[in-house]
Write a protein that holds these residues in place. Sequence first.
Motif, PDB file in Angstrom:
ATOM      1  N   SER A   1     -13.574  -6.873 -33.346  1.00 44.10           N
ATOM      2  CA  SER A   1     -13.396  -6.426 -31.955  1.00 44.10           C
ATOM      3  C   SER A   1     -12.235  -7.159 -31.295  1.00 44.10           C
ATOM      4  CB  SER A   1     -14.689  -6.651 -31.164  1.00 44.10           C
ATOM      5  OG  SER A   1     -14.963  -8.031 -30.997  1.00 44.10           O
ATOM      6  N   THR A   2     -12.026  -8.415 -31.687  1.00 44.88           N
ATOM      7  CA  THR A   2     -10.894  -9.167 -31.154  1.00 44.88           C
ATOM      8  C   THR A   2      -9.574  -8.579 -31.659  1.00 44.88           C
ATOM      9  OG1 THR A   2     -12.249 -11.176 -31.123  1.00 44.88           O
ATOM     10  CG2 THR A   2      -9.871 -11.472 -30.955  1.00 44.88           C
ATOM     11  N   VAL A   3      -9.558  -8.128 -32.905  1.00 42.96           N
ATOM     12  CA  VAL A   3      -8.361  -7.473 -33.451  1.00 42.96           C
ATOM     13  C   VAL A   3      -8.049  -6.203 -32.668  1.00 42.96           C
ATOM     14  CG1 VAL A   3      -7.414  -6.281 -35.463  1.00 42.96           C
ATOM     15  CG2 VAL A   3      -8.633  -8.442 -35.761  1.00 42.96           C
TER      16      VAL A   3
ATOM     17  N   ILE B   1     -15.890  -4.479 -25.395  1.00 46.52           N
ATOM     18  CA  ILE B   1     -15.729  -5.522 -26.414  1.00 46.52           C
ATOM     19  C   ILE B   1     -16.746  -6.644 -26.187  1.00 46.52           C
ATOM     20  CG2 ILE B   1     -14.175  -7.361 -27.202  1.00 46.52           C
ATOM     21  CD1 ILE B   1     -11.867  -5.359 -26.801  1.00 46.52           C
ATOM     22  N   ASN B   2     -16.975  -7.010 -24.947  1.00 45.47           N
ATOM     23  CA  ASN B   2     -17.948  -8.059 -24.655  1.00 45.47           C
ATOM     24  C   ASN B   2     -19.377  -7.629 -24.976  1.00 45.47           C
ATOM     25  OD1 ASN B   2     -15.866  -9.645 -23.804  1.00 45.47           O
ATOM     26  ND2 ASN B   2     -16.695 -10.081 -21.792  1.00 45.47           N
ATOM     27  N   ILE B   3     -19.680  -6.342 -24.809  1.00 43.93           N
ATOM     28  CA  ILE B   3     -21.004  -5.838 -25.198  1.00 43.93           C
ATOM     29  C   ILE B   3     -21.208  -5.987 -26.697  1.00 43.93           C
ATOM     30  CG2 ILE B   3     -22.384  -3.737 -25.441  1.00 43.93           C
ATOM     31  CD1 ILE B   3     -21.281  -2.845 -22.723  1.00 43.93           C
ATOM     32  N   ILE B   4     -20.185  -5.628 -27.477  1.00 42.28           N
ATOM     33  CA  ILE B   4     -20.278  -5.768 -28.941  1.00 42.28           C
ATOM     34  C   ILE B   4     -20.438  -7.225 -29.330  1.00 42.28           C
ATOM     35  CG2 ILE B   4     -19.011  -5.472 -31.112  1.00 42.28           C
ATOM     36  CD1 ILE B   4     -17.675  -3.006 -29.823  1.00 42.28           C
TER      37      ILE B   4
ATOM     38  N   VAL C   1      -2.737 -16.324 -27.773  1.00 43.81           N
ATOM     39  CA  VAL C   1      -4.073 -16.896 -27.606  1.00 43.81           C
ATOM     40  C   VAL C   1      -5.059 -16.184 -28.535  1.00 43.81           C
ATOM     41  CG1 VAL C   1      -5.969 -17.297 -25.990  1.00 43.81           C
ATOM     42  CG2 VAL C   1      -3.606 -17.552 -25.224  1.00 43.81           C
ATOM     43  N   ILE C   2      -4.968 -14.873 -28.597  1.00 42.08           N
ATOM     44  CA  ILE C   2      -5.872 -14.092 -29.448  1.00 42.08           C
ATOM     45  C   ILE C   2      -5.625 -14.382 -30.920  1.00 42.08           C
ATOM     46  CG2 ILE C   2      -6.572 -11.753 -30.085  1.00 42.08           C
ATOM     47  CD1 ILE C   2      -5.821 -10.877 -27.255  1.00 42.08           C
ATOM     48  N   VAL C   3      -4.365 -14.512 -31.316  1.00 45.18           N
ATOM     49  CA  VAL C   3      -4.043 -14.823 -32.718  1.00 45.18           C
ATOM     50  C   VAL C   3      -4.623 -16.179 -33.111  1.00 45.18           C
ATOM     51  CG1 VAL C   3      -2.156 -15.376 -34.308  1.00 45.18           C
ATOM     52  CG2 VAL C   3      -1.981 -13.371 -32.821  1.00 45.18           C
ATOM     53  N   PHE C   4      -4.522 -17.161 -32.228  1.00 42.15           N
ATOM     54  CA  PHE C   4      -5.119 -18.473 -32.499  1.00 42.15           C
ATOM     55  C   PHE C   4      -6.630 -18.346 -32.673  1.00 42.15           C
ATOM     56  CE2 PHE C   4      -7.091 -22.455 -31.076  1.00 42.15           C
ATOM     57  CZ  PHE C   4      -6.460 -23.366 -31.915  1.00 42.15           C
ATOM     58  N   ASP C   5      -7.259 -17.530 -31.853  1.00 43.16           N
ATOM     59  CA  ASP C   5      -8.698 -17.278 -31.972  1.00 43.16           C
ATOM     60  C   ASP C   5      -9.031 -16.739 -33.361  1.00 43.16           C
ATOM     61  OD1 ASP C   5     -11.370 -16.730 -31.564  1.00 43.16           O
ATOM     62  OD2 ASP C   5     -11.056 -15.186 -30.043  1.00 43.16           O
TER      63      ASP C   5
END
Length: 445
Positions: A90-92, A111-114, A173-177
């Motif tokens: 979901s982050t991707v 996305i937060n629900i998932i 930030v997302i890539v680091f996650d």
Amino acid sequence: MNQYKTTYREMKPFLMLWSTQSFSALGSAMTSYALVIWSYTQERSALMTALLMVCSYAPYVIFSIFAGALSDRWNKKVTMLVCDTVAAASTVVMLILMKEQMLKVEHLYLINIINGLMNTVQQPASEVAVTRILPEKYYQKVGGMRYLASATNSILTPILATAVLGIAGMSAVIVFDLLTFAAAFVTLTWKIRIPETSGREWKRESLLTSAGQGIVYLRTERGIFGLILFLAAINLVASIYDAAFPAMMLSRKGGNETVMGMVNAVIGIATLVGSILASVLPKPKSRVRVICNSLLFAMSFENFMLALGRTPLIWCIGGFLGWIAIPLMNTNLDVILRTRIPLEMQGRVYSVRNSFQFFTIPIGYFLGGFLVDRVFEPMMAAQKKGSFLIRLFGDGKGSGAAALFFVIAFVGIGVCLWFRRDPHIWELEKESISGERITGGRDDD
């Protein structure tokens, strides 16, 4: 040295799990922190930003009872890996939408629900996994270590998220996650073995029966149930605070993204100090007393100082005083639960606890956002210059959030004093003084 080597050998599986999962949690926290800033700057609405957390917690609360029963049946390691993988996927998707400049707040809700659903199943599996790979004598030490990691992440999250966001943007930030997720996934897959039971007993039980056993257990354990209700009430107050906090920090005179990051970092430092204390302090004479006093101390300072303070220094002092005792509370609560609940019941009981203890969080986030946007900000905007409320909380946007902090300070203190009178909670103190494990034994199958 031999004692340290023995301790390390006995704790090695936990240390590997703890360190990599904490690293992954840092990446996730950075993403969540950056998204709060992004969503508030997009909409300028405390309610719409708060709905992000409502979407995360609502499925967690609704499905937790069944998730625990499933967690007890399923392989803990596989459950954790699958849940992490779905959350990463979901982050991707979020990263792709951002790259295409198509990301909206509504996408984040979904996305937060998932992610909330995945956390619902993973959390009880993770709790039981820690119990299985760790000798009981290390429970209090580990409780402190877990909150030590949480505190460290609280310090680093606003600093790193703000830096990466400013230098490389939200995508970085997302890539680091995702990179932190990969490190935790590889370690859990190939380096950590989590003992499992045969699972034969579950073939004779329906899912509803298994879930119901957690509820039945809590009906007989009035002290634990009282603690859960106590924390549910505290979570209601705390989530109202969490919903109002960005609105005040990003809008109030003297506040901005940097100040918000500074206060969050100080809160992280306070949690770090409290975690160190929880790790090194000896067993208290009364764990229940530590829990009650820690929460009363926290509620008696932070909200008042955020409400009445006008400078970042006062807000930082309030944050420090409000959070330094929380790790002590959490560590002692963790020991009570782990030593009292039978191992074979922990997944079901933890999940029922999650439903009862955390159902107030989405309610609190919604109430906090609603009260800021629709009640307290309009109330403060309608005040005449020089009025009592203006002198007390200031003027302009953010003053309404400050007024709300003042109200919930009294509510939080009242909750602590009310539940402190519950005799069933204090019965746990008498039982814990004996120093014995009351129910269940370690399952080494």
